[in-house]
Design a protein around this motif. Structure first.
Motif, short mmCIF file in Angstrom:
data_model
loop_
_atom_site.label_atom_id
_atom_site.label_comp_id
_atom_site.label_asym_id
_atom_site.label_seq_id
_atom_site.Cartn_x
_atom_site.Cartn_y
_atom_site.Cartn_z
N GLY A 51 -1.89 6.37 1.88
CA GLY A 51 -0.59 6.05 1.29
C GLY A 51 0.56 6.52 2.18
N PRO A 52 0.61 7.82 2.55
CA PRO A 52 1.63 8.29 3.49
C PRO A 52 1.58 7.60 4.84
N SER B 91 0.82 -1.21 0.00
CA SER B 91 0.00 0.00 0.00
C SER B 91 0.85 1.26 0.00
N SER B 92 2.02 1.18 0.65
CA SER B 92 2.89 2.35 0.70
C SER B 92 3.49 2.68 -0.66
N LEU B 93 3.46 1.72 -1.58
CA LEU B 93 4.04 1.91 -2.92
C LEU B 93 2.98 2.17 -3.99
N LYS B 94 1.71 2.26 -3.59
CA LYS B 94 0.63 2.45 -4.55
C LYS B 94 0.27 3.92 -4.70
N TYR C 279 6.52 8.05 0.24
CA TYR C 279 7.68 8.24 1.11
C TYR C 279 8.22 9.67 0.99
N ARG C 280 8.28 10.16 -0.23
CA ARG C 280 8.75 11.53 -0.44
C ARG C 280 7.83 12.53 0.24
N PHE C 281 6.52 12.30 0.13
CA PHE C 281 5.53 13.19 0.74
C PHE C 281 5.71 13.24 2.26
#
Length: 277
Positions: A242-243, A34-37, A59-61
């Motif tokens: 996501g974040p 989910s973290s990569l979607k 991840y960037r966010f």
């Protein structure tokens, strides 16, 4: 016939173990997935464990818009502080009750064990009043000090210390070794596997602390990762899953690293510990 029955039994046990492993690991894999979607894929009706369009945007966010590094530092400092004090105090207590023989040893041992049955809800308010009067509210010390001593950690190490032959202490005394040398080279040297095992358990418990840090840490900059995760669910649930998953994944990594470092000692220590009378 017996061999066939044993083969079937072992096969069923392996199937059960695999099923349990899948149940345990699947939530972690889903969190990582989910973290990569992208938001569109995350909220689609389909269930895909492997992202169709993997992205590191979540991840960037998190790293750009939230104080993740500060949360991470807070979690690391409080975890290391609890781990260091708790293991050290438990080690010294276990050593003292095994090395120094007095008529008060048994009383002290059972007195410490009694604290294992006292629930957190009973000590929560007195602890808060104490750290408040000490001026430690909203600091690392407020999280660390109430967990500096733990009866479960003491009991585990005490059981290990009891397995040390008395002759080792006697030889050390004959050679003129002091108690500090005996503690460092005999106690810690023989029980290093058990120390490693109880260390990873202490680290995991300290890293996952939630309710007590929530009580004593009020400012946004003092939050630990476990508390910081709550803000995603409180204010921006719909758009920030996501974040949220990215932060949870990053918070999960240090525990895995600690486990990998100590893993070879854990099974050995638990197998050899037992509960000796």
């Amino acid at each position: 016939m017996k061999n066939k029955k044993r083969f079937v039994t072992q096969g069923l046990l392996h199937v059960l173990n695999v099923a349990l492993l899948i149940l345990i690991i699947f939530p972690l894999l889903w969190m990582l997935s989910s973290s990569l979607k992208t938001p569109k894929e995350l909220f689609s009706n389909g269930i895909n464990l492997i992202p169709q369009q993997a992205t590191l945007e979540n991840y960037r966010f998190v790293l750009e818009n939230y104080a993740f590094v500060r949360w991470l530092v807070n979690s690391i400092v409080t975890t290391v502080g609890i781990f260091a004090l708790q293991v050290l105090i438990a080690l010294m207590s276990a050593f003292a009750l095994n090395y120094y023989k007095t008529r008060w040893n048994r009383i002290m041992f059972y007195f410490i064990l009694i604290t294992m049955v006292i629930p957190f809800q009973v000590t929560m308010i007195p602890n808060y009043i104490l750290v408040s009067k000490m001026g430690l509210v909203d600091t690392w010390g407020a999280v660390i000090l109430p967990y500096a001593a733990n009866a479960t950690t003491f009991f585990f190490l005490f059981q290990q210390a009891r397995t040390i032959p008395k002759e080792y202490y006697e030889v050390a005394n004959i050679e003129g070794a002091g108690s500090v040398w005996v503690f460092k080279n005999v106690m810690c040297g023989i029980c290093k596997g058990s120390i490693a095992a109880v260390s990873i358990l202490t680290i995991i418990d300290a890293w996952n602390l939630y309710f007590w840090p929530l009580l004593v840490l009020s400012s946004p900059t003092s939050r630990t990762l476990t508390i910081a995760l709550k803000q995603f669910a409180d204010y921006e649930v719909g758009d920030n899953w996501g974040p949220f998953m990215a932060t949870a994944t990053l918070a999960f990594l240090p525990v895995i690293i600690a486990y990998m470092f100590f893993r070879r000692h854990i099974i050995e220590a638990f197998v050899s510990s037992g509960v000796k009378g």
